[in-house]
Design an enzyme around this catalytic site. Structure first.
Site, PDB file in Angstrom:
ATOM      1  N   ASN A 234       0.837  -1.190   0.000  1.00  0.00           N
ATOM      2  CA  ASN A 234       0.000   0.000   0.000  1.00  0.00           C
ATOM      3  C   ASN A 234       0.877   1.247   0.000  1.00  0.00           C
ATOM      4  O   ASN A 234       1.586   1.508   0.963  1.00  0.00           O
ATOM      5  CB  ASN A 234      -0.892   0.031   1.245  1.00  0.00           C
ATOM      6  CG  ASN A 234      -1.544   1.387   1.405  1.00  0.00           C
ATOM      7  OD1 ASN A 234      -2.268   1.840   0.536  1.00  0.00           O
ATOM      8  ND2 ASN A 234      -1.249   2.067   2.505  1.00  0.00           N
ATOM      9  N   GLU A 235       0.836   1.972  -1.094  1.00  0.00           N
ATOM     10  CA  GLU A 235       1.540   3.253  -1.188  1.00  0.00           C
ATOM     11  C   GLU A 235       2.982   3.156  -0.683  1.00  0.00           C
ATOM     12  O   GLU A 235       3.454   4.005   0.072  1.00  0.00           O
ATOM     13  CB  GLU A 235       0.773   4.345  -0.431  1.00  0.00           C
ATOM     14  CG  GLU A 235      -0.614   4.571  -0.979  1.00  0.00           C
ATOM     15  CD  GLU A 235      -1.405   5.620  -0.212  1.00  0.00           C
ATOM     16  OE1 GLU A 235      -0.871   6.214   0.755  1.00  0.00           O
ATOM     17  OE2 GLU A 235      -2.568   5.851  -0.585  1.00  0.00           O
ATOM     18  N   VAL A 236       3.663   2.096  -1.070  1.00  0.00           N
ATOM     19  CA  VAL A 236       5.038   1.893  -0.606  1.00  0.00           C
ATOM     20  C   VAL A 236       5.975   2.909  -1.242  1.00  0.00           C
ATOM     21  O   VAL A 236       5.776   3.339  -2.385  1.00  0.00           O
ATOM     22  CB  VAL A 236       5.517   0.447  -0.883  1.00  0.00           C
ATOM     23  CG1 VAL A 236       4.713  -0.550  -0.061  1.00  0.00           C
ATOM     24  CG2 VAL A 236       5.470   0.106  -2.360  1.00  0.00           C
TER      25      VAL A 236
ATOM     26  N   GLY B 122      -1.455  -0.945  -4.092  1.00  0.00           N
ATOM     27  CA  GLY B 122      -2.064   0.380  -4.030  1.00  0.00           C
ATOM     28  C   GLY B 122      -0.998   1.410  -4.359  1.00  0.00           C
ATOM     29  O   GLY B 122      -0.044   1.580  -3.613  1.00  0.00           O
TER      30      GLY B 122
END
Length: 197
Positions: free
Chosen positions: A134-136, A168
């Site tokens: 997620n939004e790494v 994401g």
């Protein structure tokens, strides 16, 4: 060893969308964090069921387990109630978001943790995608981030070749090296679900 399981076919088409058992299904999803509001993070199966009942009444049929592995009880309910699930493994890889987050453990534990999630959840017919992040921060790190995304995708395919991976993304573009290393391009945005009052 006894485990419930389901048999179904999944197909993601870039032009026509998602197909379940050959039938086109529009995904109306929500990002569902693991806690239950004022009830807290301890699992309460009836509270989870009630939450899913309300989501179904809103018109939702899909859940992204933001931003960590879900409680097994949630997947059991999703199987039974007909929800489709994007099962999310990580909120952080090597690049930290906060001082004491998972980036401290990622180098030594990401493979074991990811394989444990995949093995635990792969018999759930509700799971249609494995979200590897997620939004790494690695979205914008060029070849290094793409290589790590490719490695996590390969682990997913080793354990379960039947489902695609997603992530994401709030920075990577669809044509980026990072996106190319993952099966399905995900975008970290909120989508309004429901009917006008």
């Amino acid at each position: 060893y006894r485990t419930p399981f389901g048999v179904r076919s999944l197909r993601f088409d870039p032009d026509k969308g998602f197909f379940l058992n050959g039938e086109h299904i529009e995904l109306n999803g929500v990002c569902s964090h693991h806690d239950l509001g004022a009830l807290g993070a301890a699992v309460n199966t009836r509270a989870l069921e009630r939450q899913l009942e309300m989501l179904a009444e809103m018109g939702a049929n899909a859940i992204r387990t933001s931003h960590n592995p879900p409680a097994p009880e949630l997947l059991d309910l999703a199987d039974r109630m007909g929800f489709l699930v994007m099962d999310e493994a990580f909120d952080v890889w090597e690049r930290k978001k906060t001082a004491l987050d998972y980036h401290l453990l990622f180098p030594d534990w990401h493979e074991q943790d990811l394989r444990a999630l995949l093995r635990r959840d792969r018999n759930h017919p509700s799971v249609i995608l494995w979200s590897i992040g997620n939004e790494v921060g690695e979205q914008t790190s060029g070849e290094k981030g793409a290589a790590l995304a490719a490695r996590l995708t390969a682990i997913c395919h080793e354990e379960d070749p039947t489902r695609p991976t997603a992530s994401g993304m709030n920075s990577a573009r669809p044509g980026s090296q990072f996106a190319a290393a993952i099966d399905a391009v995900g975008h970290a945005v909120s989508v309004r679900v429901g009917r006008a009052a």
